[in-house]
Design a protein around this motif. Structure first.
Motif: not given
Length: 130
Positions: A3-32
């Motif tokens: 429920a907390a995660l779904e509330a977080f998704e509603r508050r920030h929007g899936l598009a923005l959260l997906t972009q931020r997660a993608r940036l995290g994937v790229l940073i983690g991937y390249v650094s690893l």
């Protein structure tokens, strides 16, 4: 937790959260990949192993490059599970006398990649269902 995660998704929007997660994937991937290559070069300089040691360490991550480029949620979920292997490797490297810093950096990069990949898979999958 759900429920907390779904509330977080509603508050920030899936598009923005997906972009931020993608940036995290790229940073983690390249650094690893950089850390694994650096660790392999250190092995190579000590004549403990050849170029094959670098290839064996980096190849599993390189195989996920098409999934990252095409932004497939299932590929990111599998990438998250594979990143846990690098987490375990980083913990083992951290126990070596002069390599603790490299191991801790590898652990941090693997955790970032795991978290960002799982969140990206969740949020991208939800976006595709809409």
């Amino acid at each position: 937790m759900r429920a907390a995660l779904e509330a977080f998704e509603r508050r920030h929007g899936l598009a923005l959260l997906t972009q931020r997660a993608r940036l995290g994937v790229l940073i983690g991937y390249v650094s690893l990949i950089v850390l694994l290559t650096f660790g392999g070069l250190q092995l190579l300089s000590r004549n403990d192993a050849g170029v094959l040691a670098i290839l064996i360490r980096v190849l599993p991550l390189i195989l996920f490059l098409p999934a990252i480029v095409t932004r497939r949620p299932r590929g990111h979920a599998w990438l998250a599970f594979v990143s846990l292997l690098y987490f375990m490797q980083g913990v083992m490297i951290a126990t070596l006398p002069n390599m603790a810093w490299l191991g801790l950096l590898e652990v941090a990069s693997a955790l970032l990649l795991f978290t960002a990949s799982m969140l990206f898979a969740r949020w991208q999958g939800r976006q595709l269902k809409q």
